[in-house]
Design a protein around this motif. Structure first.
Motif, short mmCIF file in Angstrom:
data_model
loop_
_atom_site.label_atom_id
_atom_site.label_comp_id
_atom_site.label_asym_id
_atom_site.label_seq_id
_atom_site.Cartn_x
_atom_site.Cartn_y
_atom_site.Cartn_z
N GLY A 26 1.82 -25.14 12.77
CA GLY A 26 1.19 -23.90 12.32
C GLY A 26 -0.30 -24.11 12.10
N SER A 27 -1.11 -23.21 12.60
CA SER A 27 -2.55 -23.36 12.41
C SER A 27 -3.16 -22.01 12.08
CB SER A 27 -3.21 -23.92 13.69
OG SER A 27 -3.03 -23.02 14.76
N LEU A 28 -4.31 -22.04 11.45
CA LEU A 28 -5.02 -20.81 11.13
C LEU A 28 -5.66 -20.26 12.39
CD1 LEU A 28 -6.79 -21.95 7.87
CD2 LEU A 28 -4.86 -20.41 8.03
N LYS A 29 -5.38 -19.02 12.70
CA LYS A 29 -6.00 -18.37 13.84
C LYS A 29 -7.41 -17.92 13.45
CE LYS A 29 -2.10 -18.74 15.99
NZ LYS A 29 -1.92 -19.80 17.00
N LYS A 30 -8.22 -17.62 14.46
CA LYS A 30 -9.60 -17.21 14.19
C LYS A 30 -9.65 -16.00 13.27
CE LYS A 30 -13.96 -16.17 16.48
NZ LYS A 30 -14.65 -16.01 17.78
N LYS A 31 -8.77 -15.02 13.52
CA LYS A 31 -8.77 -13.82 12.68
C LYS A 31 -8.37 -14.15 11.25
CE LYS A 31 -4.09 -12.45 14.11
NZ LYS A 31 -3.42 -12.66 12.83
N ASP A 32 -7.50 -15.16 11.08
CA ASP A 32 -7.09 -15.56 9.75
C ASP A 32 -8.24 -16.21 9.00
OD1 ASP A 32 -4.55 -14.60 10.13
OD2 ASP A 32 -3.74 -16.50 10.81
N LEU A 33 -9.06 -16.98 9.70
CA LEU A 33 -10.22 -17.57 9.05
C LEU A 33 -11.18 -16.48 8.60
CD1 LEU A 33 -11.06 -20.75 11.15
CD2 LEU A 33 -10.28 -20.64 8.79
N THR A 34 -11.29 -15.43 9.38
CA THR A 34 -12.13 -14.30 8.97
C THR A 34 -11.60 -13.70 7.68
OG1 THR A 34 -12.72 -13.81 11.26
CG2 THR A 34 -13.03 -12.04 9.65
N HIS A 35 -10.28 -13.58 7.57
CA HIS A 35 -9.67 -13.03 6.35
C HIS A 35 -9.91 -13.97 5.17
CE1 HIS A 35 -6.84 -10.63 3.99
NE2 HIS A 35 -6.42 -11.78 3.50
N VAL A 36 -9.79 -15.27 5.39
CA VAL A 36 -10.04 -16.23 4.32
C VAL A 36 -11.50 -16.13 3.88
CG1 VAL A 36 -10.19 -18.69 3.75
CG2 VAL A 36 -8.22 -17.82 5.02
N TYR A 37 -12.41 -16.00 4.84
CA TYR A 37 -13.83 -15.86 4.53
C TYR A 37 -14.07 -14.63 3.66
CZ TYR A 37 -18.90 -16.02 5.42
OH TYR A 37 -20.26 -16.10 5.28
N ASP A 38 -13.46 -13.51 4.05
CA ASP A 38 -13.63 -12.28 3.28
C ASP A 38 -13.02 -12.41 1.88
OD1 ASP A 38 -14.92 -11.12 5.41
OD2 ASP A 38 -13.14 -10.07 6.17
N SER A 39 -11.84 -13.07 1.80
CA SER A 39 -11.20 -13.28 0.50
C SER A 39 -12.06 -14.16 -0.39
CB SER A 39 -9.82 -13.90 0.69
OG SER A 39 -8.95 -13.05 1.40
N ALA A 40 -12.64 -15.19 0.21
CA ALA A 40 -13.47 -16.11 -0.57
C ALA A 40 -14.70 -15.39 -1.13
CB ALA A 40 -13.89 -17.29 0.29
N LYS A 41 -15.24 -14.44 -0.40
CA LYS A 41 -16.40 -13.68 -0.88
C LYS A 41 -16.04 -12.88 -2.13
CE LYS A 41 -19.33 -11.79 1.96
NZ LYS A 41 -19.93 -10.97 3.06
N ILE A 42 -14.80 -12.40 -2.19
CA ILE A 42 -14.35 -11.63 -3.34
C ILE A 42 -13.98 -12.53 -4.51
CG2 ILE A 42 -12.56 -10.05 -4.17
CD1 ILE A 42 -12.37 -9.00 -1.27
N LEU A 43 -13.34 -13.67 -4.21
CA LEU A 43 -12.75 -14.51 -5.25
C LEU A 43 -13.73 -15.47 -5.91
CD1 LEU A 43 -9.49 -15.37 -3.31
CD2 LEU A 43 -9.64 -13.88 -5.31
N ASN A 44 -14.76 -15.89 -5.18
CA ASN A 44 -15.69 -16.88 -5.71
C ASN A 44 -16.77 -16.22 -6.56
OD1 ASN A 44 -15.25 -19.76 -4.69
ND2 ASN A 44 -15.00 -18.58 -2.81
N GLU A 45 -17.00 -16.79 -7.74
CA GLU A 45 -18.10 -16.31 -8.58
C GLU A 45 -19.46 -16.63 -7.94
OE1 GLU A 45 -17.51 -18.05 -12.44
OE2 GLU A 45 -16.28 -16.36 -13.09
N ASP A 46 -19.51 -17.71 -7.18
CA ASP A 46 -20.74 -18.10 -6.50
C ASP A 46 -20.40 -18.37 -5.04
OD1 ASP A 46 -23.13 -19.11 -5.60
OD2 ASP A 46 -23.30 -20.69 -7.11
N PHE A 47 -20.33 -17.30 -4.27
CA PHE A 47 -19.92 -17.46 -2.87
C PHE A 47 -20.94 -18.23 -2.06
CE2 PHE A 47 -19.89 -16.09 1.57
CZ PHE A 47 -18.63 -16.58 1.93
N CYS A 48 -22.22 -18.10 -2.37
CA CYS A 48 -23.24 -18.84 -1.62
C CYS A 48 -22.98 -20.34 -1.70
CB CYS A 48 -24.63 -18.50 -2.15
SG CYS A 48 -25.17 -16.82 -1.74
#
Length: 201
Positions: free
Chosen positions: A4-26
């Motif tokens: 099982g591997s992360l597909k490109k679209k899944d990485l995009t979702h993880v990126y978007d989730s991380a922007k919401i979840l991280n207090e300091d996304f930068c």
């Protein structure tokens, strides 16, 4: 190599989730960028493939999500979050590996008696150790949370990993913190680690 591997679209979702979840996304984004650069330099010597790189990308983006959740130390809280948040698009195996990497991006080194880690195959334990070790160093290289490191390169020689950083200023806090957090990577490679700084305008 790994089921099982992360597909490109899944990485995009993880990126978007991380922007919401991280207090300091930068900071999360910078750590991910540095971790992937270190991985790409080190990977030929360890013979890992693209699936491992995708797991590294997801874990580095999510390594600090625990800061936004109350209770416990942020690495263990982050581990529990990754394990239980079903909106994150991971296979069961990926979920366990990424949650453990989030746990071990700081603090104590993995031990066979630790929850979930001891149940992994030897290959997966080595994967967790490698990726956690890389993220620990990358996290240290953004000690100031100001993204002052612009690029990294790696040379392997004489049982030493030489990491050359180009960045603004003298970089002393980043160098010191990265070296403090290099314990796992040194163990994985059975090598010492040096960090050289090149100041660029």
């Amino acid at each position: 190599m790994y089921g099982g591997s992360l597909k490109k679209k899944d990485l995009t979702h993880v990126y978007d989730s991380a922007k919401i979840l991280n207090e300091d996304f930068c900071h999360a984004d910078q750590v991910s960028r540095l971790a992937l650069a270190l991985y790409d330099c080190l990977v030929p010597a360890r013979h890992h493939g693209k699936q491992t790189r995708r797991i590294l990308a997801a874990a580095s983006l999510l390594h600090d999500v625990g800061w936004g959740i109350t209770g416990g130390t942020h690495n263990k809280t982050g581990m529990e979050f990754v394990l239980h948040d079903r909106t994150l698009p991971f296979t069961p195996r990926e979920r366990i590996l990424i949650s453990l990497i989030v746990r071990y991006h700081r603090g104590a080194l993995p031990k066979r008696r630790h929850f979930l880690y001891g149940d992994l195959s030897r290959r997966d334990r080595k994967l967790v150790d490698l990726i956690s070790g890389i993220i620990r160093v990358a996290d240290g290289l953004d000690r100031s949370h100001m993204s002052i490191v612009r690029s990294v390169s790696v040379e392997l020689s004489n049982n030493t990993i030489l990491i050359t950083c180009e960045g603004a200023g003298r970089g002393s806090p980043e160098q010191r913190t990265a070296l403090k957090k290099a314990d796992m990577l040194m163990k994985v490679f059975s090598s010492g680690i040096r960090i050289r700084w090149k100041t660029v305008k």
